[in-house]
Design an enzyme around this catalytic site. Structure first.
Site, PDB file in Angstrom:
ATOM      1  CG  HIS A 190     -57.311  -5.116 -18.263  1.00 18.00           C
ATOM      2  ND1 HIS A 190     -57.159  -3.826 -17.821  1.00 18.00           N
ATOM      3  CD2 HIS A 190     -56.472  -5.249 -19.312  1.00 18.00           C
ATOM      4  CE1 HIS A 190     -56.280  -3.196 -18.585  1.00 18.00           C
ATOM      5  NE2 HIS A 190     -55.841  -4.036 -19.497  1.00 18.00           N
ATOM      6  CE  LYS A 207     -69.241   0.720  -9.967  1.00 21.97           C
ATOM      7  NZ  LYS A 207     -67.814   0.714  -9.802  1.00 21.97           N
ATOM      8  NE  ARG A 208     -71.255  -2.968 -19.914  1.00 18.19           N
ATOM      9  CZ  ARG A 208     -70.947  -3.598 -21.048  1.00 18.19           C
ATOM     10  NH1 ARG A 208     -70.006  -3.109 -21.826  1.00 18.19           N
ATOM     11  NH2 ARG A 208     -71.569  -4.679 -21.414  1.00 18.19           N
ATOM     12  CE  LYS A 261     -68.255  -3.689 -13.614  1.00 23.88           C
ATOM     13  NZ  LYS A 261     -66.934  -3.080 -13.310  1.00 23.88           N
ATOM     14  CB  THR A 286     -60.746   3.688 -13.993  1.00 20.37           C
ATOM     15  OG1 THR A 286     -61.750   3.153 -14.866  1.00 20.37           O
ATOM     16  CG2 THR A 286     -59.450   2.928 -14.180  1.00 20.37           C
ATOM     17  CE  LYS A 339     -62.484   7.380 -15.529  1.00 15.77           C
ATOM     18  NZ  LYS A 339     -63.122   6.343 -16.363  1.00 15.77           N
TER      19      LYS A 339
HETATM   20  C1  26V Z   1     -65.372  -9.734 -18.911  1.00 17.40           C
HETATM   21  C2  26V Z   1     -66.252 -10.744 -18.673  1.00 17.40           C
HETATM   22  C3  26V Z   1     -66.624 -11.617 -19.777  1.00 17.40           C
HETATM   23  C4  26V Z   1     -67.341 -12.874 -19.337  1.00 17.40           C
HETATM   24  C5  26V Z   1     -68.326 -12.636 -18.240  1.00 17.40           C
HETATM   25  C6  26V Z   1     -67.719 -11.972 -17.072  1.00 17.40           C
HETATM   26  C7  26V Z   1     -66.787 -10.880 -17.405  1.00 17.40           C
HETATM   27  C8  26V Z   1     -66.426  -9.996 -16.441  1.00 17.40           C
HETATM   28  C9  26V Z   1     -65.560  -8.989 -16.688  1.00 17.40           C
HETATM   29  C10 26V Z   1     -65.011  -8.866 -17.930  1.00 17.40           C
HETATM   30  C11 26V Z   1     -64.092  -7.740 -18.129  1.00 17.40           C
HETATM   31  C12 26V Z   1     -62.897  -8.075 -18.920  1.00 17.40           C
HETATM   32  C13 26V Z   1     -61.784  -7.136 -18.815  1.00 17.40           C
HETATM   33  C14 26V Z   1     -62.110  -5.777 -18.274  1.00 17.40           C
HETATM   34  O1  26V Z   1     -62.806  -5.007 -18.885  1.00 17.40           O
HETATM   35  N1  26V Z   1     -61.566  -5.464 -17.112  1.00 17.40           N
HETATM   36  C15 26V Z   1     -61.689  -4.177 -16.464  1.00 17.40           C
HETATM   37  O2  26V Z   1     -60.496  -3.438 -16.731  1.00 17.40           O
HETATM   38  C16 26V Z   1     -60.471  -2.168 -16.085  1.00 17.40           C
HETATM   39  C17 26V Z   1     -59.198  -1.477 -16.524  1.00 17.40           C
HETATM   40  O3  26V Z   1     -58.094  -2.148 -16.037  1.00 17.40           O
HETATM   41  C18 26V Z   1     -60.541  -2.342 -14.578  1.00 17.40           C
HETATM   42  O4  26V Z   1     -60.549  -1.078 -13.972  1.00 17.40           O
HETATM   43  C19 26V Z   1     -61.789  -3.131 -14.191  1.00 17.40           C
HETATM   44  O5  26V Z   1     -61.763  -3.403 -12.802  1.00 17.40           O
HETATM   45  C20 26V Z   1     -61.848  -4.432 -14.967  1.00 17.40           C
HETATM   46  O6  26V Z   1     -63.082  -5.109 -14.746  1.00 17.40           O
END
Ligand code: 26V
Length: 809
Positions: free
Chosen positions: A359, A549-550, A555, A657, A661
């Site tokens: 992801h 979003k987060r 982003k 996602t 929506k």
């Molecule tokens: C984690 C981290 C942790 C360290 C700092 C930077 C960072 C950035 C992003 C993440 C996200 C980890 C995985 C995640 O949540 N991915 C999300 O998954 C969604 C479902 O597939 C997708 O729609 C999003 O684009 C994706 O960011």
């Protein structure tokens, strides 16, 4: 909410109302006079639940009788939100429940608002898991979700003077009427200790610590009640909850230490969007839920089918990111140590059983554990990781891969402090590795997984994400749903791609007007809510421009804020121009340790305060940061949005996602060619989406060539002014230097290329303004968006997983 007396309602009450009242009295122990809102809610849920339980049992009997293959979705996050509305809608009982409650003097909408939002996830990854569970049941596929029953899920966000404050979310405070604790389904989970071999060559892991995992089940109801599956969340219990010897000796706290340790394991959801948790507790959580789930799966398989070697024919286990990746080693341990399979045979079964979904490509987000920690906590698994590593590195050498490739493929990162790479373990241990959007999957092959991809070229595949139209259209936007039914009939209710039949209605002036009226009503509903919760007044006739979003630098909420500041500047300089009235809504949580993300929240709030108070703006621009973004708030915002901001640095958002929506609810997208935006453009058509900015390829080239943001800044007066206003303290009189560091970062490095994309973004926004003035054109575009995005239903996504990866369809 507590009106009529029992006697008064009895003669005319519908049977469902009697059942709810009966539940209230006999299960909750209150009468209608004494019942509080949460009592009515519990009584309603328990009553509706009866119907579900029967279907639940029928579903599991059917799967058992058919000897069906089951899908297991392992995820550390399930962002399921409220369940009552979803359950009623999927059982087609909403009206019946509303009327029954009304006859008891209770308002259904009020009750729905009482239900806590189950927030056992951070963001998109967790919500995807929840949408997938609903689609699995809707497609009548036998499936289990496995995760952790966190006592405190995602934190509740309060905004204090513009700053994010994190508070614990106590979603279980009134109990949880949806769940069933299965005390008989419990497993022992070991940690630490040592590994010894006996005289027969058998290996024994002797943990020096262990805890019990206990299953807590929640039913997941498919559309039209097709099937009811199980979300099985693990809670932890000390094997020896109280040491009476210590207690009696006066050491009361020490006597309960094991219970406290067990509680700690399931206490909080880690904010995985911040720096990799690093903490031992996170690895313990991962192993705890992985081990319990794998033990449960193996137990069920052996009980139903007898022979462990047929596991891949009867079980497909999907790893939602690397959080459950230790499951690969855990299954190997069970097969080799407990079932006496030889290593190679066990490896074949393991690989045939697992699939892994990636992801994110962000290097800092790829999980790895310090080798000493991994070895101390999981000594047997460490041995197995070494053995797996030896095997795949032999394969890589046999294929003639060079030293660089071997180092990249290795399960152990040898650069600096040695670490165990969970993505490589998940990749090696799975027969399928998928990305979540076409662009993301291509980039997986080209970047982080290039060498593993060369070694196993058939493994990586794409499964573009999707969302459930039940929650994200039918339940959250009943007005639009009715309008669509009037226009094209009911086929889209069972097949979202049939929404395409709506496209010709874009040319129908009468339909466009009705469509606009529905959107306006949704905007009024949201405005009323925001007035109540945050005291802000919004004009429902303005364009609602939302970025929800987060909060993360990639982003680029900051790009949106910069453009907002620039627009503010222009409105003040050219007050007589016919500006398009806009409401800019921001919402989202920042990881508690993520300094810049929290500063961006403060900046959004500072900018909002200044702009909203400036009479020169005359309501042409309003900015609001809505606190505590969660699933329930998303359900209110999505139907009310006109413009969807999907503006990540190209190549960095795996899919997104929220973009789906918003488009499904008739918002136009302004976005970069990133993640699923690319495919959204393909489906809605290039004329009905506003694309700007560098492509992923251009981003990579620019960075490689040594990008200097100062050139972009020098070329844009608007950007210069926005930067200097923020840096100079225009929005932070109380602390003029507050944003100096943030802006310095943009001027000196700007990793996320806000400056490089600024002009292109600002131009795109003016193009959006121009489109808005043509109301007919805008509505036509919005209608074609609704009609174009049916493909992004999670039913389609799950269908692809089922056929290509799990082989259950
Ligand atoms: C984690 C981290 C942790 C360290 C700092 C930077 C960072 C950035 C992003 C993440 C996200 C980890 C995985 C995640 O949540 N991915 C999300 O998954 C969604 C479902 O597939 C997708 O729609 C999003 O684009 C994706 O960011």
């Amino acid at each position: 909410m507590t009106q009529p007396a029992l006697a008064a309602v009895a003669p005319t009450t519908p049977p469902l109302a009697e059942a709810i009242l009966d539940t209230l009295i006999h299960r909750i122990g209150k009468d209608a006079q004494a019942a509080l809102p949460h009592d009515w809610l519990a009584a309603t849920i328990l009553t509706v639940r009866n119907d579900i339980i029967e279907r639940w049992m029928a579903s599991s009997k059917q799967a058992h009788a058919a000897g069906a293959k089951r899908v297991y979705y392992l995820s550390l996050e399930f962002l399921i939100g409220r369940l009552l509305r979803d359950a009623m809608a999927n059982l087609s009982r909403t009206d019946e429940v509303r009327e029954a409650l009304a006859s008891l003097g209770v308002n259904l909408a009020d009750l729905e608002g009482e239900e806590p939002d189950a927030a056992l996830g951070n963001g998109g990854l967790g919500r995807l898991a929840a949408c997938f569970m609903e689609s699995l049941a809707s497609l009548d596929l036998p499936a289990y979700g496995y995760g952790i029953r966190y006592v405190n899920g995602m934190f509740r966000q309060r905004i204090d003077n513009g700053w994010q404050v994190e508070l614990p979310e106590t979603w279980l405070r009134h109990g949880n009427p949806w769940e069933f604790e299965r005390r008989e389904s419990n497993y022992r989970i070991g940690f630490g200790g040592e590994v010894v071999g006996d005289e027969n060559g058998d290996i024994h892991w002797m943990p020096d610590e262990s805890v019990e995992a206990v299953a807590v089940d929640t039913p997941v109801i498919g559309w039209r009640g097709a099937r009811v599956n199980t979300l099985r969340l693990w809670t932890a219990r000390a094997r020896d909850p109280i040491r009476l010897d210590r207690f009696n000796a006066g050491d009361h706290e020490g006597a309960l230490a094991a219970s406290v340790r067990a509680d700690t394991l399931v206490r909080v959801l880690y904010p995985a969007d911040s720096t990799p948790a690093g903490q031992e507790l996170r690895l313990r959580q991962e192993y705890f839920f992985s081990s319990a789930s794998i033990q449960d799966i193996v137990r069920r398989h052996v009980q139903y089918f007898g022979d462990i070697r047929t596991l891949p024919d009867k079980a497909a286990i999907q790893l939602n990111d690397t959080h459950p990746a230790v499951s690969v080693a855990e299954l190997m341990r069970i097969l080799v140590d407990d079932h006496a399979l030889d290593f190679d045979g066990a490896w074949e079964i393991t690989r045939a059983t697992f699939g892994y979904t990636n992801h994110t490509l962000l290097p800092e987000a790829l999980e790895s554990w310090p080798l000493p920690l991994f070895e101390r906590l999981l000594p047997r698994h460490m041995q197995l990781v070494y053995a797996i590593n030896a095997k795949i590195l032999r394969e890589a050498r046999a294929q003639g891969q060079d030293d660089g490739a071997i180092a990249a493929i290795s399960l152990i990162d040898e650069g600096g402090e040695r670490r165990v790479r969970m993505a490589n373990l998940a990749f090696a241990g799975s027969h399928s590795v998928n990305g979540v959007a076409a662009l993301h999957t291509d980039l997986m092959k080209q970047t982080v997984f290039a060498d593993l991809h060369r070694l196993y070229p058939d493994r990586i595949n794409n499964k573009t994400n999707g969302i459930t139209p039940r929650r994200w259209l039918f339940e959250s936007n009943p007005g639009l749903t009715s309008l669509i039914r009037e226009a094209i009939g009911d086929a889209f209710l069972d097949d979202a791609t049939k929404l395409a039949d709506l496209k010709p209605f874009a040319a129908d002036a009468a339909f466009r007007e009705k469509f606009e009226a529905v959107k306006r009503a949704n905007k009024v509903r949201l405005s009323q809510h925001l007035r109540e919760v945050m005291g802000v007044r919004l004009d429902p006739d303005a364009m609602f421009d939302v970025q929800v979003k987060r909060i993360h630098e990639y982003k680029r909420q900051l790009l949106n804020i910069l453009e907002t500041v620039a627009l503010y500047d222009q409105i003040r300089s050219n007050p007589d121009k016919d500006w398009t009235p806009r409401v800019k809504l921001f919402a989202g949580k920042a990881a508690s340790s993520y300094h810049n993300a929290k500063l961006i929240i403060k900046l959004a709030n500072d900018v909002a305060r200044r702009i909203n108070a400036d009479p020169a703006v005359r309501g042409l621009l309003r900015v609001a940061f809505v606190p505590n973004y969660n699933v329930s708030l998303a359900e209110l915002i999505m139907p009310a949005a006109d413009l969807s901001e999907q503006i990540s640095t190209a190549g960095m958002e795996a899919s997104g996602t929220g973009n789906m929506k918003l488009a499904l609810n008739g918002a136009l997208t302004i976005g970069t060619l990133d993640g699923a935006n690319v495919e959204i453009r393909d489906h809605v058509g290039a004329d009905d989406i506003v694309i700007f900015g560098l492509t992923a390829e251009e981003v990579a080239e620019k960075r490689a060539a040594g990008y200097n943001p100062r050139e972009a800044i020098a070329a844009s007066r608007e950007l210069q002014q926005a930067l200097s206003a923020i840096k100079g303290g225009v929005f932070s009189h109380d602390d003029p230097g507050r944003y100096a560091g943030l802006i310095d970062g943009l001027e000196n490095s700007d990793w996320f290329l806000c400056c490089a994309d600024f002009d292109s973004y600002a131009q795109a926004q003016r193009q959006v303004d121009a489109r808005w003035t043509d109301r007919a054109g805008w509505n036509a575009s919005a209608i074609r968006n609704v009609g174009g995005v049916g493909w992004f239903s999670s039913d389609r996504t799950i269908g692809e997983y089922a056929r290509d990866i799990w082989k259950v369809m």
